[in-house]
Design an enzyme around this catalytic site. Sequence first.
Site, PDB file in Angstrom:
ATOM      1  N   LYS A  10     -15.266   5.271 -54.584  1.00 31.45           N
ATOM      2  CA  LYS A  10     -14.760   4.657 -53.471  1.00 31.45           C
ATOM      3  C   LYS A  10     -14.259   3.058 -53.960  1.00 31.45           C
ATOM      4  O   LYS A  10     -15.069   2.591 -54.744  1.00 31.45           O
ATOM      5  CB  LYS A  10     -15.603   4.635 -52.395  1.00 31.45           C
ATOM      6  CG  LYS A  10     -15.221   3.710 -51.154  1.00 31.45           C
ATOM      7  CD  LYS A  10     -15.672   2.219 -51.065  1.00 31.45           C
ATOM      8  CE  LYS A  10     -17.055   1.773 -51.411  1.00 31.45           C
ATOM      9  NZ  LYS A  10     -17.089   0.300 -51.648  1.00 31.45           N
ATOM     10  N   LEU A  96     -18.764   0.762 -55.894  1.00 32.61           N
ATOM     11  CA  LEU A  96     -17.960   2.019 -55.786  1.00 32.61           C
ATOM     12  C   LEU A  96     -18.522   2.911 -54.901  1.00 32.61           C
ATOM     13  O   LEU A  96     -18.068   4.085 -54.927  1.00 32.61           O
ATOM     14  CB  LEU A  96     -17.987   2.585 -57.427  1.00 32.61           C
ATOM     15  CG  LEU A  96     -17.424   1.727 -58.342  1.00 32.61           C
ATOM     16  CD1 LEU A  96     -17.546   2.387 -59.735  1.00 32.61           C
ATOM     17  CD2 LEU A  96     -15.876   1.481 -58.019  1.00 32.61           C
ATOM     18  N   GLY A  99     -23.589   5.891 -54.202  1.00 34.99           N
ATOM     19  CA  GLY A  99     -24.608   6.921 -53.536  1.00 34.99           C
ATOM     20  C   GLY A  99     -23.775   7.289 -52.156  1.00 34.99           C
ATOM     21  O   GLY A  99     -24.140   8.673 -52.002  1.00 34.99           O
ATOM     22  N   SER A 100     -23.088   6.706 -51.395  1.00 32.30           N
ATOM     23  CA  SER A 100     -22.221   7.196 -50.508  1.00 32.30           C
ATOM     24  C   SER A 100     -21.540   8.450 -50.623  1.00 32.30           C
ATOM     25  O   SER A 100     -21.242   9.268 -50.108  1.00 32.30           O
ATOM     26  CB  SER A 100     -21.618   6.217 -49.751  1.00 32.30           C
ATOM     27  OG  SER A 100     -22.269   5.044 -49.284  1.00 32.30           O
ATOM     28  N   ASP A 130     -20.560   3.689 -45.529  1.00 31.90           N
ATOM     29  CA  ASP A 130     -19.548   4.081 -46.273  1.00 31.90           C
ATOM     30  C   ASP A 130     -19.726   5.699 -46.081  1.00 31.90           C
ATOM     31  O   ASP A 130     -18.443   6.196 -46.627  1.00 31.90           O
ATOM     32  CB  ASP A 130     -19.452   3.675 -47.574  1.00 31.90           C
ATOM     33  CG  ASP A 130     -19.388   2.160 -47.551  1.00 31.90           C
ATOM     34  OD1 ASP A 130     -18.727   1.464 -46.548  1.00 31.90           O
ATOM     35  OD2 ASP A 130     -19.174   1.653 -48.728  1.00 31.90           O
TER      36      ASP A 130
END
Length: 270
Positions: A10, A96, A99-100, A130
């Site tokens: 992300k 980034l 984890g999400s 997120d």
Amino acid sequence: MALTETAYAKINLALHVRKRREDGYHELETAFAFVDDGDRLTFAEASQDNFHLTGPFAAQLTNPLGNIVSQALSRLPRQSGLAVTLDKRLPVAAGLGGGSADAGAVFRAVEKMHGLPDDWQERAVRLGADVPACVRSEACVGRGTGSILEPVLNDLTGTPVLLVNPGIPLSTPAVFARWNGQDGGPLPEGRLSRLAREGHNDLETPAIELVPEIAAVLAALQKTGATLVRMSGSGGTCFALFDGHGTMTDAAGLIARDHPHWWQMTGRLR
């Protein structure tokens, strides 16, 4: 039969911090985008859930059993267990959404194998602000803490992108604690390219105060012929967008030559 999902990296093309809320969180407006590469997760049916960790950044996860992957598995009802292997290819605490993104990949895998409950979005947001965006991993606008999602016209699909991180983890709460408290103003309206071009990241300055090497990364990327250079999220990964794949690969080569200890990843926006 095993199923493999990519936990797409992300990036925040823009991140405007509007105010600190009474609950301690911050009111945000952000333009989410996703790169076509990231961590890799492999799923297989099992008698009970189990989790295996590998990859270049596995050692950065200090509590694998408490990893968000395990938490996501525990919150999704299924007819059988899942054996999950996470190939941790994205640095941890790097802006980034690693984890999400991993949790988002779990949701997609469970959806394909067992289906998702009707309240999956509420379950996702309880794992992290997120996570709802990372489940679909499609460009969108996030408001509130980032979990209230709105569609956006994505005219940046396929844009070459270079991600660079100086190799220093950065605590998101520590960066927010240094935010200057000034309203960053609303995101512009329109296509994703306009949000990226006319937006900014209000956390860039506090992140650089904590990790000055981020400024060096931004300066190096500014010299590569990129059309846009910015820090993602709370840092310290920075991204550069390019008009052409060749220009991007040339830039990656220069960064690798001049800064061999910096982490980098190349790809295209989804």
